[in-house]
Scaffold this active site. Structure first.
Site, mmCIF file in Angstrom:
data_model
loop_
_atom_site.group_PDB
_atom_site.id
_atom_site.type_symbol
_atom_site.label_atom_id
_atom_site.label_comp_id
_atom_site.label_asym_id
_atom_site.label_seq_id
_atom_site.Cartn_x
_atom_site.Cartn_y
_atom_site.Cartn_z
ATOM 1 N N ALA A 1 -11.633 -2.297 -4.001
ATOM 2 C CA ALA A 1 -10.336 -2.959 -4.054
ATOM 3 C C ALA A 1 -9.183 -2.070 -3.587
ATOM 4 O O ALA A 1 -8.043 -2.538 -3.512
ATOM 5 C CB ALA A 1 -10.060 -3.439 -5.481
ATOM 6 N N ASP A 2 -9.461 -0.816 -3.261
ATOM 7 C CA ASP A 2 -8.408 0.104 -2.854
ATOM 8 C C ASP A 2 -7.822 -0.317 -1.502
ATOM 9 O O ASP A 2 -8.548 -0.445 -0.505
ATOM 10 C CB ASP A 2 -8.964 1.525 -2.768
ATOM 11 C CG ASP A 2 -7.887 2.560 -2.500
ATOM 12 O OD1 ASP A 2 -7.337 3.086 -3.463
ATOM 13 O OD2 ASP A 2 -7.605 2.812 -1.312
ATOM 14 N N ILE A 3 -6.499 -0.513 -1.470
ATOM 15 C CA ILE A 3 -5.839 -0.981 -0.257
ATOM 16 C C ILE A 3 -5.960 0.037 0.874
ATOM 17 O O ILE A 3 -6.143 -0.323 2.040
ATOM 18 C CB ILE A 3 -4.350 -1.283 -0.532
ATOM 19 C CG1 ILE A 3 -4.215 -2.352 -1.626
ATOM 20 C CG2 ILE A 3 -3.655 -1.743 0.741
ATOM 21 C CD1 ILE A 3 -4.871 -3.671 -1.288
#
Length: 281
Positions: free
Chosen positions: A235-237
């Protein structure tokens, strides 16, 4: 104690220092290729590079015993060759990134408690303000010894009032998380040291039971606190943007598209993540 040693594998200390320098709590001297490491026993160890990436050598000063030397070498990944990781990714879509950043180590945080506090403070903030907030926390409640800032003790933080942290521009919820986690450590309910002998799944399952700790925070703690090699925060942008660039997409990749690459990248998912971050920093 002062020792000199070399490494029989490629190791890019300068790139490792660049990443450490992004955390304002760390005492990093980029021009002199050195870093000061605060030890739990109260002393400070200096590590200075004297060699090159291809022929790495170092001077380590200030250790009080062999146990500290071994601990620091483990933190900096001096104890185990990085070459198999580079070889693993050479034929993958990460090959070009691993060639460019060859030998960049995953350096662990110097404090498990500090890593947890930093992770909570950084949640949902841009990097500049997150670092500002972190240094307000450390300078107001921690201490500086021999030129190195140390995080406040859990006992100190457990006794802080929420309004004190609000005065530093903490949100009420973030203040509650920082104080609540510290109180759990002081009470003995939360024991960060025991995580060293637990599996990734066990650590994650336990950590997320505490307010303020979600899967993203738990994964960051595993990677940078415990140095676990096979984590990838999907989920890390930043990772999504790096993969968008690497894969030449006109959109961010989906979760399923990323997960589909895990068998190819394992058992070094953490290094896939680290090098992707490096590729856009």
């Amino acid at each position: 104690m002062e020792i000199e040693f070399t490494l029989p594998f490629t190791y890019d200390f300068d790139r490792g220092l660049e990443r450490l320098a992004g955390d304002p709590v760390n005492a990093v001297d980029l021009p002199n290729r050195a870093v000061l490491v605060p030890m739990d026993e109260g002393n400070v160890i200096t590590i200075q590079a004297t060699g090159t990436t291809e022929m790495p050598s170092f001077i380590l000063k200030g250790a009080i015993n062999e146990e500290q030397v071994n601990a620091v070498q483990s933190i900096f990944h001096f104890h185990k060759s990085l070459n198999p990781i580079a070889t693993h990714f050479a034929e993958t879509d990460h090959g070009c990134i691993f060639k460019e950043h060859e030998g960049t180590p995953l350096i662990r945080s110097f404090s498990l408690y500090g890593e947890l506090m930093k992770s909570i403070i950084h949640q949902q903030l841009n990097l500049s303000f997150a670092n500002t907030l972190l240094m307000r926390f450390v300078t107001d409640y921690g201490e500086q010894i021999d030129g190195v800032w140390r995080y406040p003790s859990p006992e100190r933080v457990a006794a802080i009032r929420i309004d004190e942290l609000r005065d530093l521009q903490f949100s009420t919820r973030k203040a509650e998380y920082v104080i609540g986690l510290s109180q759990s450590i002081v009470s003995g309910k939360l024991n960060l040291e025991k995580y060293r002998t637990m599996s990734d799944e066990e650590v994650t399952a336990d950590l997320v039971t505490y307010r303020g700790v979600g899967p993203w925070t738990a994964q960051g703690f595993l990677m940078f606190g415990l140095g676990r090699p096979n984590l990838f925060p999907v989920a890390d942008i930043g990772l999504q943007n790096a993969l968008k660039k690497l894969w030449k997409l006109d959109r961010k990749p989906t979760r399923d598209e990323i997960l589909a690459r895990f068998p190819e990248w394992s058992p070094y998912l953490s290094y896939a993540a680290l090098y992707l971050w490096r590729s856009i920093e």
